[in-house]
Design a protein around this motif. Structure first.
Motif, PDB file in Angstrom:
ATOM      1  N   ASP A 139     -54.743  30.268-103.845  1.00 31.27           N
ATOM      2  CA  ASP A 139     -54.235  31.326-102.965  1.00 31.27           C
ATOM      3  C   ASP A 139     -55.353  32.202-102.408  1.00 31.27           C
TER       4      ASP A 139
ATOM      5  N   ARG B 179     -44.776  34.573 -97.842  1.00 31.03           N
ATOM      6  CA  ARG B 179     -45.789  34.101 -98.775  1.00 31.03           C
ATOM      7  C   ARG B 179     -47.066  34.931 -98.637  1.00 31.03           C
ATOM      8  N   TYR B 180     -47.676  35.237 -99.768  1.00 28.86           N
ATOM      9  CA  TYR B 180     -48.947  35.945 -99.756  1.00 28.86           C
ATOM     10  C   TYR B 180     -49.999  35.097 -99.058  1.00 28.86           C
TER      11      TYR B 180
ATOM     12  N   PRO C  90     -49.518  38.977-105.775  1.00 35.20           N
ATOM     13  CA  PRO C  90     -49.336  37.725-106.518  1.00 35.20           C
ATOM     14  C   PRO C  90     -48.412  37.859-107.729  1.00 35.20           C
TER      15      PRO C  90
ATOM     16  N   LYS D 230     -44.501  35.886-111.577  1.00 34.27           N
ATOM     17  CA  LYS D 230     -45.139  35.369-110.365  1.00 34.27           C
ATOM     18  C   LYS D 230     -44.297  35.754-109.156  1.00 34.27           C
TER      19      LYS D 230
ATOM     20  N   ASN E 108     -46.098  36.405-105.543  1.00 36.62           N
ATOM     21  CA  ASN E 108     -46.837  35.708-104.486  1.00 36.62           C
ATOM     22  C   ASN E 108     -46.172  35.856-103.130  1.00 36.62           C
TER      23      ASN E 108
END
Length: 470
Positions: free
Chosen positions: A171, A330-331, A421, A437, A439
């Motif tokens: 990531d 999404r990150y 995250p 989690k 993210n």
């Protein structure tokens, strides 16, 4: 006054009080830890209406257009967070360009493995650094200028290769240095040995960008376009221009929240790239003409796309609505994955309202364009909690390497929206540190969350940024 009249007056007063003070309404019951693994959280908190409904004056204007414009100017002042490209020298010397290459090379993510999970050796890095062609930097060269023609990645080194600190940390790509949005100006300082990359100075700082992502033009032409008043401002999370095979360079071009682009002058009834503009907005976009030279073409943005004729008013309701349009995304470290990271989230929310935030969390926490409450080791936990209790919707909380935005309070405790995250907290049932989690862009309480296994976010806080105060 008759009793019946008194009773009606009392009922009306209570009704007005409840309307004027929605935050005093009963808060939802909150589990110690929700089924999704977030403490003190309920599903209704995922709706912007939940938070807007708790505000006393959600549509009150916090910064008028003149004040927002003043802040856009202030971020280009010393220590404001942005580079004022128009005040860079017209002639660049070797020392300056060399310093920019060294500055671009600095990356906060270690280089450990490549895209195949294999260790990155010294030989590979040496070959990439050789492509930077430091020996070809001229003793003195005229500055060149350009506009980005698409959403373009900024890189720490002139390469397409992807590197990571470790094979299980995909990531965070080591060389990802940010993003240029369509129509952003750059100063071109140098070219790679293979000719595929340009070392540019953008408003964010120096980096490498693909040469095919930049159209080169004259200084006046570049800055005249970059400073034009917006004809349409993207207010959705992302939109795309209309598909058009007649002009592939402006077909389905990705535009992020806050992109402010001028309108093209199109005669009524005349087709644009094979389609009538009557149900769309004709935008004027930079393209690469012959030899990579700057040219402009119209492109159509559907009227149904989420955009506005100018910047949105700076209100608490708009801050929340804009932030929640990114919920669940999404990150994306440095705007990877066609997404955003923590500072990208806060920056684009405010950009849609005409307020520019620096591109990095640390700069957002120190920019002289905004009011701050700074914190040091001398500030106690109680001092920090008290400051947060007085914070407003839209204020930013900066900790080392991260930034969060306040969206309101529940049961007297602050809640935030953040692109993060993990949610790290001590599970009240087991008293053990738990990592959920995420993210993605997420809604969480603030006070229970940890910056690491030992330190709470509130105790790691370095700055509380009051973006909308003058």
């Amino acid at each position: 006054m008759k009793k019946s009249t008194q009773l009606r007056t009392l009922i009306l007063a209570l009704a007005i009080a409840c309307t004027a003070h929605p935050a005093l309404a009963a808060d939802p019951p909150l589990p110690a830890v929700s089924p999704s693994g977030i403490p003190a959280f309920s599903e209704e908190m995922l709706s912007p209406d939940f938070w807007i409904g708790r505000l006393l004056e959600p549509n009150a204007v916090l910064l008028d257009p003149r004040q927002a414009a003043a802040k856009r100017t202030q971020v280009y002042a010393p220590n404001g967070g942005f580079i004022d490209l128009q005040h860079l020298p017209a002639t660049l010397d070797r020392a300056q360009v060399t310093a920019w290459t060294e500055q671009a090379r600095q990356t906060p993510v270690a280089i450990g493995v490549d895209e195949n999970g294999k260790p990155v050796g010294a030989g590979l890095l040496a070959s990439i650094n050789k492509n930077a062609a430091a020996e070809r930097i001229a003793a003195s060269t005229p500055a060149r200028y350009g506009l980005s023609v698409r959403r373009a990645q900024l890189r720490s080194l002139p390469t397409e290769r992807s590197f990571y600190a470790a094979a299980d940390q995909r990531d965070y790509e080591s060389l990802q240095a940010g993003i240029l949005f369509p129509g952003e100006p750059v100063v071109i300082a140098h070219a790679s040995a293979d000719g595929k990359w340009l070392l540019v100075m953008s408003t964010q700082g120096p980096a490498w960008v693909r040469a095919s992502d930049v159209a080169e033009g004259g200084r006046d032409e570049v800055f005249a376009y970059a400073t034009r008043a917006p004809g349409r401002v993207v207010t959705g999370d992302q939109v795309r221009t209309a598909f058009t095979p007649e002009a592939p360079e402006v077909s389905e071009l990705l535009l992020d929240m806050g992109a402010a682009l001028p309108l093209a002058e199109v005669p009524p009834g005349e087709p644009v790239n094979g389609a009538s503009p009557y149900a769309s907005w004709p935008l004027l976009l930079p393209v690469r003409g012959e030899g990579g030279k700057l040219a402009f073409k119209p492109a159509l943005l559907r009227r149904s796309a989420d955009s506005a004729p100018g910047y949105l008013p700076v209100t608490r309701a708009n801050i929340i609505r804009q932030a929640f349009k990114l919920l669940g995304e999404r990150y994306g470290w440095g705007h990877q994955f066609n997404a955003r990271d923590c500072s990208g989230l806060t920056g684009e929310v405010y950009r849609s309202m005409g307020v520019l935030l620096p591109p990095f969390s640390g700069l957002q926490g120190s920019s002289t364009a905004f009011q701050h409450r700074t914190f040091t080791d001398k500030d106690s936990h109680a001092d920090r909690v008290k400051a947060l209790a007085e914070a407003q919707v839209g204020d930013l909380i900066v900790v080392p390497g991260h930034v969060l935005m306040i969206i309101g309070q529940v049961k007297g405790e602050p809640y935030v929206i953040q692109d993060v995250p993990y949610a790290v907290f001590k599970d009240p049932r087991t008293q053990q540190i738990r990592k959920t989690k995420l993210n993605q862009v997420s809604v969480t309480p603030l006070l229970p969350l940890h910056a690491d296994d030992k330190t709470l976010y509130v105790d790691a806080m370095t700055s509380l940024v009051h973006v909308t105060r003058n």
